[in-house]
Scaffold this motif. Structure first.
Motif, PDB file in Angstrom:
ATOM      1  N   HIS A  42       0.856  -1.181   0.000  1.00  0.00           N
ATOM      2  CA  HIS A  42       0.000   0.000   0.000  1.00  0.00           C
ATOM      3  C   HIS A  42       0.893   1.232   0.000  1.00  0.00           C
ATOM      4  O   HIS A  42       2.082   1.155   0.340  1.00  0.00           O
ATOM      5  CB  HIS A  42      -0.897   0.023   1.247  1.00  0.00           C
ATOM      6  CG  HIS A  42      -2.009  -0.971   1.192  1.00  0.00           C
ATOM      7  ND1 HIS A  42      -3.178  -0.750   0.494  1.00  0.00           N
ATOM      8  CD2 HIS A  42      -2.136  -2.195   1.754  1.00  0.00           C
ATOM      9  CE1 HIS A  42      -3.975  -1.785   0.626  1.00  0.00           C
ATOM     10  NE2 HIS A  42      -3.368  -2.687   1.378  1.00  0.00           N
ATOM     11  N   LEU A  48       0.393  -5.716   1.327  1.00  0.00           N
ATOM     12  CA  LEU A  48      -0.882  -5.967   0.677  1.00  0.00           C
ATOM     13  C   LEU A  48      -1.253  -7.438   0.825  1.00  0.00           C
ATOM     14  O   LEU A  48      -0.433  -8.309   0.593  1.00  0.00           O
ATOM     15  CB  LEU A  48      -0.753  -5.595  -0.801  1.00  0.00           C
ATOM     16  CG  LEU A  48      -2.047  -5.500  -1.565  1.00  0.00           C
ATOM     17  CD1 LEU A  48      -1.976  -4.310  -2.511  1.00  0.00           C
ATOM     18  CD2 LEU A  48      -2.306  -6.751  -2.335  1.00  0.00           C
ATOM     19  N   ARG A  65      -2.210  -9.756   7.779  1.00  0.00           N
ATOM     20  CA  ARG A  65      -2.168  -8.551   6.946  1.00  0.00           C
ATOM     21  C   ARG A  65      -3.540  -7.861   6.923  1.00  0.00           C
ATOM     22  O   ARG A  65      -3.887  -7.187   5.967  1.00  0.00           O
ATOM     23  CB  ARG A  65      -1.740  -8.918   5.531  1.00  0.00           C
ATOM     24  CG  ARG A  65      -0.312  -9.412   5.450  1.00  0.00           C
ATOM     25  CD  ARG A  65       0.062  -9.800   4.023  1.00  0.00           C
ATOM     26  NE  ARG A  65       1.409 -10.322   3.965  1.00  0.00           N
ATOM     27  CZ  ARG A  65       1.736 -11.592   4.158  1.00  0.00           C
ATOM     28  NH1 ARG A  65       0.800 -12.482   4.419  1.00  0.00           N
ATOM     29  NH2 ARG A  65       2.987 -11.979   4.096  1.00  0.00           N
ATOM     30  N   SER A  68      -4.510  -4.490   5.587  1.00  0.00           N
ATOM     31  CA  SER A  68      -4.632  -4.336   4.143  1.00  0.00           C
ATOM     32  C   SER A  68      -6.061  -4.557   3.669  1.00  0.00           C
ATOM     33  O   SER A  68      -6.374  -4.302   2.513  1.00  0.00           O
ATOM     34  CB  SER A  68      -3.701  -5.347   3.439  1.00  0.00           C
ATOM     35  OG  SER A  68      -3.903  -5.346   2.054  1.00  0.00           O
TER      36      SER A  68
END
Length: 94
Positions: A42, A48, A65, A68
């Protein structure tokens, strides 16, 4: 007795206009291995989550994550599109 089919929820807080472009089949780890390079990040540097951004059903809530799990900016969406369409790393360097 009729069995109900299990519904798979489609995550709609992503980029619906690009979902078709980003959709992958199979294991995300295999996609990364084939391309030979890490997915884009990102704009704020956050990793991501390819599962969230390439699978219509999204990802698990406990994802490492999970930061994200948000809509991509146009720039981030284009980077992901380019990443997924790009040649494997060996070809990209050649």
């Amino acid at each position: 007795e009729t069995k109900k089919k299990k519904k798979t929820a489609v995550v709609t807080d992503k980029n619906p206009d690009r979902l078709e472009t980003h959709t992958t089949t199979g294991r995300v780890a295999d996609v990364i291995a084939r391309l030979g390079r890490h997915p884009p990040r990102h704009e704020d540097g956050t990793e991501l989550c390819l599962i969230y951004h390439t699978k219509p059903q999204g990802c698990k809530k406990e994802c490492g994550r999970k930061d994200s799990h948000r809509k991509l900016t146009d720039n981030e969406a284009q980077k992901l599109t380019d990443y997924l369409a790009g040649p494997p790393a060996a070809e990209a360097q050649g």
